[in-house]
Enzyme design. Structure first.
Site: not given
Ligand code: COA
Length: 260
Positions: A111, A114
């Site tokens: 999103g 997007e």
């Molecule tokens: N929705 C909800 N929470 C999210 C999120 C999302 N799309 N993206 C990140 N967060 C949260 C994580 O759960 C984490 O929360 P926590 O500390 O309570 O566990 C916090 O944000 C930090 O993210 P984290 O994953 O620990 O950071 P990172 O540097 O290790 O990784 C990303 C960064 C962006 C690679 C990873 O967060 C990720 O893959 N996010 C999802 C991306 C995704 O699939 N987006 C499409 C959704 S439809």
């Protein structure tokens, strides 16, 4: 206007909307989507605002996607409604009557990618990473990513991103036309503002009609798009800005646009 998940600051006709959930990498939960809709609706009618910069809080993320916690629990009916709500917001941003520049300050995923695509132009920081990883979650784009991405970068490249779910870095995003320019992170907001101010030096009605002509024209057959452009061109001939802008050129002075 008081927001829980947004910061809003307006300076000299430029509004900066910052999505402010850095602890969740600015993920778009329902509340944030609703606040964005309300912020853009009010900025559209605010005569003191000429254009908008949209960015994310913190050094790491623009928006890391829709809030996966909310997605995980949704029923089919809720999923459809969430998709429609996000699509409506992004339509409002794409059709916003004043220029909207995305300052992509880090991850712009799902999103978030997007959302950035719905803005009129995108400036990214060197650390930005963009992608549509929904397929890795067993879902798919729901905020019109399957529609805007191929229009922006072409079908083949779009399908590669959509089907692999892999991110592209800022340099690759620039190469494929997903972002307009890439700058060091420390200069991101200044560069986005400088670009927006170049636009705001021009006639406000010219900007508004041009956005409309491009958006609507892309949805029409070419001849109808030309017809729409000609109608807007005729209409713009009625404005004070057209009279002053052309006269200013002939008199070798700067124009004094009033937006009417
Ligand atoms: N929705 C909800 N929470 C999210 C999120 C999302 N799309 N993206 C990140 N967060 C949260 C994580 O759960 C984490 O929360 P926590 O500390 O309570 O566990 C916090 O944000 C930090 O993210 P984290 O994953 O620990 O950071 P990172 O540097 O290790 O990784 C990303 C960064 C962006 C690679 C990873 O967060 C990720 O893959 N996010 C999802 C991306 C995704 O699939 N987006 C499409 C959704 S439809």
């Amino acid at each position: 206007m008081a927001f829980q998940n947004l910061l809003l600051e307006t300076r000299d006709a430029v509004a900066v909307v910052t999505i402010n959930r850095p602890e969740k990498l600015n993920a778009l939960n329902d509340a944030t989507l609703a606040e964005l809709a309300s912020a853009f609706a009010s900025l559209a009618g605010d005569a003191a605002v000429g254009g908008v910069i949209l960015t994310g809080s913190g050094p790491k993320a623009f928006v890391a996607g829709a809030d996966i916690g909310e997605l995980a629990a949704q029923t089919p009916v809720e999923g459809r409604e969430r998709s429609r709500t996000g699509q409506r917001l992004l339509d409002a941003i794409e059709g916003f009557p004043k220029p909207v520049v995305a300052a992509v300050n880090g991850f712009a995923l799902g999103g978030g990618c997007e959302l950035a695509m719905a803005c009129h132009v995108r400036v990214a920081s060197e650390n930005a990473k963009l992608g549509t990883p929904e397929v890795k979650l067993g879902i798919m784009c729901g905020y019109a990513g399957t529609q805007r991405l191929p229009r922006l970068i072409g079908k083949g490249r779009a399908l590669e991103m959509l089907l692999t779910g892999e991110m592209v870095d800022a340099a690759e995003a620039l190469r494929i036309g997903l972002v307009n320019r890439v700058v060091p992170q420390a200069q991101l907001l200044a560069e986005a503002e400088a670009l927006l101010r170049k636009m705001l030096a021009n006639g406000p009605v010219s900007l508004r009609f041009t956005i409309d002509a491009v958006n609507r024209g892309l949805e029409m057959p070419f001849a109808e798009g030309q017809d729409h452009e000609a109608t807007l061109f005729g209409l713009i001939c009625t404005t004070d800005d057209m009279k002053d802008g052309t006269q200013a050129f002939l008199e070798k002075r700067p124009p004094r646009f009033k937006g009417r």
